[in-house]
Design a protein around this motif. Structure first.
Motif, PDB file in Angstrom:
ATOM      1  N   VAL A  56      69.392   0.390   5.546  1.00  0.00           N
ATOM      2  CA  VAL A  56      68.360  -0.171   6.408  1.00  0.00           C
ATOM      3  C   VAL A  56      67.500   0.936   6.991  1.00  0.00           C
ATOM      4  O   VAL A  56      66.281   0.897   6.961  1.00  0.00           O
ATOM      5  CB  VAL A  56      68.990  -1.012   7.537  1.00  0.00           C
ATOM      6  N   SER A  57      68.179   1.957   7.541  1.00  0.00           N
ATOM      7  CA  SER A  57      67.430   3.065   8.135  1.00  0.00           C
ATOM      8  C   SER A  57      66.636   3.811   7.084  1.00  0.00           C
ATOM      9  O   SER A  57      65.558   4.333   7.354  1.00  0.00           O
ATOM     10  CB  SER A  57      68.383   4.033   8.849  1.00  0.00           C
ATOM     11  N   SER A  58      67.191   3.860   5.835  1.00  0.00           N
ATOM     12  CA  SER A  58      66.470   4.531   4.755  1.00  0.00           C
ATOM     13  C   SER A  58      65.188   3.789   4.423  1.00  0.00           C
ATOM     14  O   SER A  58      64.140   4.382   4.199  1.00  0.00           O
ATOM     15  CB  SER A  58      67.360   4.627   3.513  1.00  0.00           C
ATOM     16  N   SER A  59      65.282   2.462   4.382  1.00  0.00           N
ATOM     17  CA  SER A  59      64.098   1.689   4.047  1.00  0.00           C
ATOM     18  C   SER A  59      63.061   1.737   5.159  1.00  0.00           C
ATOM     19  O   SER A  59      61.863   1.639   4.919  1.00  0.00           O
ATOM     20  CB  SER A  59      64.483   0.225   3.780  1.00  0.00           C
ATOM     21  N   LEU A  60      63.542   1.900   6.409  1.00  0.00           N
ATOM     22  CA  LEU A  60      62.615   1.971   7.526  1.00  0.00           C
ATOM     23  C   LEU A  60      61.873   3.295   7.589  1.00  0.00           C
ATOM     24  O   LEU A  60      60.840   3.405   8.229  1.00  0.00           O
ATOM     25  CB  LEU A  60      63.370   1.749   8.855  1.00  0.00           C
ATOM     26  N   SER A  61      62.446   4.326   6.929  1.00  0.00           N
ATOM     27  CA  SER A  61      61.826   5.659   6.995  1.00  0.00           C
ATOM     28  C   SER A  61      61.237   6.075   5.667  1.00  0.00           C
ATOM     29  O   SER A  61      61.194   7.244   5.341  1.00  0.00           O
ATOM     30  CB  SER A  61      62.870   6.690   7.453  1.00  0.00           C
ATOM     31  N   THR A  62      60.824   5.099   4.872  1.00  0.00           N
ATOM     32  CA  THR A  62      60.289   5.420   3.550  1.00  0.00           C
ATOM     33  C   THR A  62      59.034   6.267   3.628  1.00  0.00           C
ATOM     34  O   THR A  62      58.746   7.054   2.735  1.00  0.00           O
ATOM     35  CB  THR A  62      59.959   4.122   2.800  1.00  0.00           C
ATOM     36  N   SER A  63      58.283   6.123   4.679  1.00  0.00           N
ATOM     37  CA  SER A  63      57.046   6.903   4.776  1.00  0.00           C
ATOM     38  C   SER A  63      57.319   8.365   5.048  1.00  0.00           C
ATOM     39  O   SER A  63      56.500   9.218   4.743  1.00  0.00           O
ATOM     40  CB  SER A  63      56.161   6.336   5.891  1.00  0.00           C
ATOM     41  N   LYS A  64      58.474   8.694   5.607  1.00  0.00           N
ATOM     42  CA  LYS A  64      58.779  10.071   5.952  1.00  0.00           C
ATOM     43  C   LYS A  64      59.505  10.788   4.843  1.00  0.00           C
ATOM     44  O   LYS A  64      59.204  11.927   4.510  1.00  0.00           O
ATOM     45  CB  LYS A  64      59.621  10.089   7.236  1.00  0.00           C
ATOM     46  N   ALA A  65      60.491  10.148   4.227  1.00  0.00           N
ATOM     47  CA  ALA A  65      61.289  10.806   3.195  1.00  0.00           C
ATOM     48  C   ALA A  65      60.481  11.229   1.986  1.00  0.00           C
ATOM     49  O   ALA A  65      60.564  12.358   1.548  1.00  0.00           O
ATOM     50  CB  ALA A  65      62.450   9.894   2.779  1.00  0.00           C
ATOM     51  N   PRO A  66      59.651  10.329   1.399  1.00  0.00           N
ATOM     52  CA  PRO A  66      58.860  10.729   0.247  1.00  0.00           C
ATOM     53  C   PRO A  66      57.935  11.894   0.571  1.00  0.00           C
ATOM     54  O   PRO A  66      57.649  12.725  -0.259  1.00  0.00           O
ATOM     55  CB  PRO A  66      58.062   9.467  -0.098  1.00  0.00           C
ATOM     56  N   LYS A  67      57.433  11.941   1.798  1.00  0.00           N
ATOM     57  CA  LYS A  67      56.538  13.024   2.168  1.00  0.00           C
ATOM     58  C   LYS A  67      57.252  14.360   2.092  1.00  0.00           C
ATOM     59  O   LYS A  67      56.724  15.353   1.607  1.00  0.00           O
ATOM     60  CB  LYS A  67      56.003  12.783   3.582  1.00  0.00           C
ATOM     61  N   SER A  68      58.505  14.395   2.576  1.00  0.00           N
ATOM     62  CA  SER A  68      59.279  15.633   2.521  1.00  0.00           C
ATOM     63  C   SER A  68      59.574  16.029   1.083  1.00  0.00           C
ATOM     64  O   SER A  68      59.485  17.191   0.708  1.00  0.00           O
ATOM     65  CB  SER A  68      60.583  15.452   3.310  1.00  0.00           C
ATOM     66  N   THR A  69      59.934  15.025   0.256  1.00  0.00           N
ATOM     67  CA  THR A  69      60.218  15.286  -1.153  1.00  0.00           C
ATOM     68  C   THR A  69      58.978  15.796  -1.876  1.00  0.00           C
ATOM     69  O   THR A  69      59.034  16.740  -2.658  1.00  0.00           O
ATOM     70  CB  THR A  69      60.722  14.009  -1.838  1.00  0.00           C
ATOM     71  N   LEU A  70      57.836  15.180  -1.619  1.00  0.00           N
ATOM     72  CA  LEU A  70      56.593  15.583  -2.251  1.00  0.00           C
ATOM     73  C   LEU A  70      56.234  17.015  -1.886  1.00  0.00           C
ATOM     74  O   LEU A  70      55.787  17.794  -2.738  1.00  0.00           O
ATOM     75  CB  LEU A  70      55.465  14.637  -1.824  1.00  0.00           C
ATOM     76  N   SER A  71      56.466  17.366  -0.616  1.00  0.00           N
ATOM     77  CA  SER A  71      56.175  18.732  -0.176  1.00  0.00           C
ATOM     78  C   SER A  71      57.022  19.740  -0.937  1.00  0.00           C
ATOM     79  O   SER A  71      56.535  20.795  -1.363  1.00  0.00           O
ATOM     80  CB  SER A  71      56.429  18.860   1.331  1.00  0.00           C
ATOM     81  N   THR A  72      58.290  19.396  -1.152  1.00  0.00           N
ATOM     82  CA  THR A  72      59.183  20.292  -1.891  1.00  0.00           C
ATOM     83  C   THR A  72      58.739  20.451  -3.327  1.00  0.00           C
ATOM     84  O   THR A  72      58.734  21.558  -3.876  1.00  0.00           O
ATOM     85  CB  THR A  72      60.629  19.735  -1.863  1.00  0.00           C
ATOM     86  N   ILE A  73      58.342  19.339  -3.951  1.00  0.00           N
ATOM     87  CA  ILE A  73      57.895  19.382  -5.342  1.00  0.00           C
ATOM     88  C   ILE A  73      56.653  20.251  -5.486  1.00  0.00           C
ATOM     89  O   ILE A  73      56.539  21.076  -6.392  1.00  0.00           O
ATOM     90  CB  ILE A  73      57.614  17.958  -5.851  1.00  0.00           C
ATOM     91  N   LEU A  74      55.693  20.059  -4.566  1.00  0.00           N
ATOM     92  CA  LEU A  74      54.451  20.827  -4.640  1.00  0.00           C
ATOM     93  C   LEU A  74      54.705  22.313  -4.484  1.00  0.00           C
ATOM     94  O   LEU A  74      54.105  23.147  -5.155  1.00  0.00           O
ATOM     95  CB  LEU A  74      53.474  20.335  -3.559  1.00  0.00           C
ATOM     96  N   GLN A  75      55.607  22.662  -3.573  1.00  0.00           N
ATOM     97  CA  GLN A  75      55.938  24.071  -3.381  1.00  0.00           C
ATOM     98  C   GLN A  75      56.570  24.643  -4.641  1.00  0.00           C
ATOM     99  O   GLN A  75      56.275  25.758  -5.052  1.00  0.00           O
ATOM    100  CB  GLN A  75      56.882  24.230  -2.186  1.00  0.00           C
ATOM    101  N   SER A  76      57.428  23.877  -5.287  1.00  0.00           N
ATOM    102  CA  SER A  76      58.076  24.325  -6.510  1.00  0.00           C
ATOM    103  C   SER A  76      57.064  24.477  -7.631  1.00  0.00           C
ATOM    104  O   SER A  76      57.078  25.451  -8.372  1.00  0.00           O
ATOM    105  CB  SER A  76      59.173  23.322  -6.906  1.00  0.00           C
ATOM    106  N   GLU A  77      56.181  23.498  -7.776  1.00  0.00           N
ATOM    107  CA  GLU A  77      55.145  23.563  -8.804  1.00  0.00           C
ATOM    108  C   GLU A  77      54.218  24.746  -8.572  1.00  0.00           C
ATOM    109  O   GLU A  77      53.785  25.413  -9.513  1.00  0.00           O
ATOM    110  CB  GLU A  77      54.331  22.261  -8.816  1.00  0.00           C
ATOM    111  N   HIS A  78      53.909  25.002  -7.322  1.00  0.00           N
ATOM    112  CA  HIS A  78      52.996  26.095  -6.992  1.00  0.00           C
ATOM    113  C   HIS A  78      53.598  27.439  -7.396  1.00  0.00           C
ATOM    114  O   HIS A  78      52.927  28.285  -7.989  1.00  0.00           O
ATOM    115  CB  HIS A  78      52.707  26.082  -5.492  1.00  0.00           C
ATOM    116  N   LEU A  79      54.870  27.625  -7.077  1.00  0.00           N
ATOM    117  CA  LEU A  79      55.543  28.869  -7.445  1.00  0.00           C
ATOM    118  C   LEU A  79      55.655  28.996  -8.956  1.00  0.00           C
ATOM    119  O   LEU A  79      55.467  30.082  -9.527  1.00  0.00           O
ATOM    120  CB  LEU A  79      56.939  28.918  -6.807  1.00  0.00           C
ATOM    121  N   ASP A  80      55.940  27.881  -9.619  1.00  0.00           N
ATOM    122  CA  ASP A  80      56.029  27.877 -11.073  1.00  0.00           C
ATOM    123  C   ASP A  80      54.696  28.272 -11.701  1.00  0.00           C
ATOM    124  O   ASP A  80      54.644  29.072 -12.639  1.00  0.00           O
ATOM    125  CB  ASP A  80      56.435  26.478 -11.551  1.00  0.00           C
ATOM    126  N   SER A  81      53.614  27.732 -11.175  1.00  0.00           N
ATOM    127  CA  SER A  81      52.285  28.040 -11.708  1.00  0.00           C
ATOM    128  C   SER A  81      51.926  29.503 -11.503  1.00  0.00           C
ATOM    129  O   SER A  81      51.402  30.157 -12.408  1.00  0.00           O
ATOM    130  CB  SER A  81      51.240  27.144 -11.022  1.00  0.00           C
TER     131      SER A  81
END
Length: 374
Positions: free
Chosen positions: A50-75
């Motif tokens: 329940v709490s996970s579904s209520l915080s969907t707007s926050k969790a994906p944002k953190s995950t996306l930030s991590t992915i972008l940082q990884s992609e940036h370093l890779d590039s």
């Protein structure tokens, strides 16, 4: 009289830790990015659903930030390998480690230049596929190398010059992309670097001291001459070290064994042309006659389908690059500046335009390496 004109070779080699000249990589292999899969399974006795579904707007944002940082370093890491046509992150890491072996400060500047140009291209919204492949960053890495050798001696100014120059390269590259229908090689790097170097004329500042110390320089021995092809490969990144050259060859071999042979064969051909031209042995053993030739040979191996005529063109382009370097070195020496990788860019462009004019020469549809080009 031309013998006494300041040149890249005499001015750099005889000024202590100053190393030499540079150059270019570009491949057009496609990259894809697979986003992390998200499961939408049923509740399996997990009270946090329940709490996970209520915080969907926050969790994906953190995950996306991590992915972008990884992609940036890779590039940015991939961009360092793209200087020599290596579209691979691991090869880029080995190249950077090899640079640190020969010149730690230069390696740091190369990394800074790559990160800066990669960040700039993303900020201004340039093609994302090319961004992932490191194609907006390799010119910036070369700017860092050139600034480390030919730029100011003060660390803050080195950092500032690297960041300003590297930030300009993707803008120039984007303009060239609209103007030319062939790989951009390292035209962007040459344009940005020479704009500054022709104004500051760094080689003139060391011409007199190099002439005074010429008598004290020992005549290169057989070992120095034998290792000159490896030193020539290191000079692609403006490093004067056969150990760095060996590391770069190893990184290339990891990506493509045949491309590694193109690099060594091209540099060797350039050194032989220098010897036959009666060039100063110090210039040859310090790799100045090899780096443009190595790049030209690797460009042919990367962009043409592997064949007998391609191998002939590879050797011919290496010889032509060395001859053009000898001519440009004398001309640019008058103005107290290095010719950088202009010989390579000129010869590589001419070779690229040969398709359809010589039987057996065919451009690869998706340039990668001699093995994958067929």
């Amino acid at each position: 009289m031309a013998r006494y004109l300041p040149s890249l070779a005499t001015a750099c080699y005889r000024q202590n830790a100053y190393t030499r000249n540079c150059v270019i990589g570009i491949t057009s292999r496609a990259f894809t990015s697979t986003p992390p899969s998200s499961s939408s399974g049923e509740n399996n006795n997990n009270n946090n659903d329940v709490s996970s579904s209520l915080s969907t707007s926050k969790a994906p944002k953190s995950t996306l930030s991590t992915i972008l940082q990884s992609e940036h370093l890779d590039s940015a890491t991939r961009a360092i390998g793209q200087v020599i046509f290596l579209n691979d992150t691991n090869s880029g890491r080995v190249v950077l480690a090899s640079l640190a072996l020969g010149d730690p400060t230069l390696a740091a500047c190369a990394a800074l230049g790559s990160i800066t140009s990669t960040s700039t291209s993303k900020f201004i919204g340039l093609d994302k596929q090319a961004w992932r492949g490191g194609l907006w960053g390799y010119n910036g890495a070369l700017i860092g190398c050139a600034v480390s050798v030919f730029g100011p001696s003060s660390l803050p100014f080195i950092v500032l010059s690297t960041m300003v120059g590297a930030a300009a390269t993707p803008v120039v590259s984007a303009s060239l992309k609209s103007a030319v229908s062939m790989p951009q090689w390292t035209w962007s790097f040459n344009f940005v670097a020479l704009t500054s170097l022709l104004r500051s004329r760094p080689l003139l500042n060391t011409a007199s001291s190099s002439a005074e110390s010429a008598v004290a320089i020992a005549t290169p021995g057989f070992q120095d001459i034998a290792l000159s092809p490896l030193t020539g490969i290191s000079q692609i990144f403006v490093v004067n070290s056969h150990l760095t050259g060996a590391g770069i060859v190893a990184a290339t071999y990891m990506y493509s064994p045949k491309l590694a042979w193109h690099a060594v064969g091209g540099s060797l051909t350039g050194c032989l042309v220098g010897i036959m031209s009666g060039a100063d042995l110090a210039d040859i053993t310090n790799g100045l006659w090899g780096y443009n030739s190595a790049l030209a040979s690797m460009a042919v191996g990367t962009f043409f389908v592997h064949s007998r005529n391609t191998m002939i063109l590879s050797a011919t382009s290496a010889a032509a690059s060395a001859s053009l370097f000898g001519a440009m070195q004398a001309v640019f020496g008058i103005y107290g500046a290095p010719c950088l990788t202009l010989p390579f860019c000129t010869v590589a462009s001419a070779c690229y335009l040969l398709e359809g004019h010589i039987p057996g020469l065919k451009l690869a549809k998706e340039p990668h390496s001699p093995e994958k080009n067929g």
